[in-house]
Design an enzyme around this catalytic site. Structure first.
Site, short mmCIF file in Angstrom:
data_model
loop_
_atom_site.label_atom_id
_atom_site.label_comp_id
_atom_site.label_asym_id
_atom_site.label_seq_id
_atom_site.Cartn_x
_atom_site.Cartn_y
_atom_site.Cartn_z
CB THR A 1 -0.92 0.00 1.23
OG1 THR A 1 -1.79 -1.13 1.16
CG2 THR A 1 -1.76 1.27 1.27
CE LYS B 1 -5.55 -1.32 1.70
NZ LYS B 1 -4.24 -1.98 1.80
#
Length: 294
Positions: free
Chosen positions: A101, A176
């Site tokens: 991420t 995300k």
């Protein structure tokens, strides 16, 4: 096609990467691994076989597919573009997939660097936590070309229940961010609801049993309410990592001129928990913050 991918390098064997790479090995693929702490790489090969290497570059040499799952933008930059980074060992025609991420701008930069070398690229952050990684039930949000996605999708399915292409490079990271924004608000709302039920003298578990069957239900409610009621937070997704993710969200929001007032507020609540010594507590510890004022 996916059949041409036989040799895989997996970089980063933390609580997520370790089981993800394990699923690939158990599927019969040739897996080469690297981890900054070499003992973890040695432990992985003892459990799953395969090969471990002293640098990302060496792990990536002759690999058809290289997968990254590290901590943050700086870590990705080091293992991908550093002197011993994977791009110095990868060959034209191979494919790089980043499960970290990280920022959308980094994904776009990696895409450019890969294309210059004739290498495919997907940014592919995951959701589902350690439990999802161990159970092979992650959700993966990808950014890149349709051809690269089609090539790797069957392999990602070894540790995911859902793998989706969201758009060009960077789109996986942006998706995300939406995921983390929604989680922040959900967990704060659940914390406030449980706190209210407790102060009202209600049986919190029974309340959840009832309302989870209606519009208030969520993954967080189903999977976190019991440990929240019991004040147990030594598990799950650490607050330190959530604040890292929310910083990315808030920075991107400034760039997009998007308004995230609740996200910014919850980020500060997590800062309060860090100040309480809870950086490694699960993100559901927002309820502990509310109880601290009782």
């Amino acid at each position: 096609m996916s059949q041409t991918i036989k040799r895989i390098a997996f970089i980063g064997l933390g609580v997520m990467g370790h089981p993800m790479a394990g699923h690939l090995a158990r599927a019969g693929l040739e897996v080469h691994v690297y981890n900054r702490t070499s003992a973890k790489a040695e432990d992985w090969t003892e459990r799953y076989g395969g090969h471990h290497h002293p640098t990302p570059r060496q792990a990536a040499e002759q690999a058809d597919l290289v997968l990254l799952c590290v901590g943050n933008d700086d870590d990705v930059h080091e293992v991908a573009l550093g002197d011993d980074g994977v791009l110095h060992g990868m060959q034209a025609g191979s494919l790089l997939v980043d499960h970290t991420t990280a920022s959308a701008s980094l994904a776009e930069s990696l895409d450019t660097a890969c294309r210059e070398r004739g290498i495919g690229f997907l940014d592919a952050p995951v959701s589902g936590g350690q439990q999802g990684a161990e159970n092979g039930a992650l959700t993966i949000m990808c950014g890149g070309t349709e051809s690269d996605f089609a090539r790797v999708e069957p392999l990602l399915a070894h540790y995911a229940r859902a793998v989706n292409l969201m758009g060009p490079a960077g789109s996986g990271q942006l998706t995300k961010m939406v995921n983390q924004i929604c989680i922040a608000g959900l967990v704060q709302g659940l914390s406030e609801g449980l706190h209210f039920a407790e102060r009202a003298g209600l049986d919190q578990a029974r309340v959840v049993e009832v309302i989870s069957q209606g519009a208030a239900g969520s993954w967080q409610m189903e999977n976190r309410h019991r440990t929240m009621i019991d004040d147990e937070y030594e598990h799950g997704f650490a607050i330190d990592w959530m604040r890292k993710d929310l910083a990315i969200c808030l920075d991107q929001a400034r760039h997009l001129q998007a308004r995230l007032p609740v996200t910014a507020l919850v980020d500060q609540f997590y800062a309060d928990l860090q100040a309480m010594g809870g950086g490694r507590w699960d993100t559901s510890a927002l309820l502990r913050r509310l109880r601290a004022f009782d």
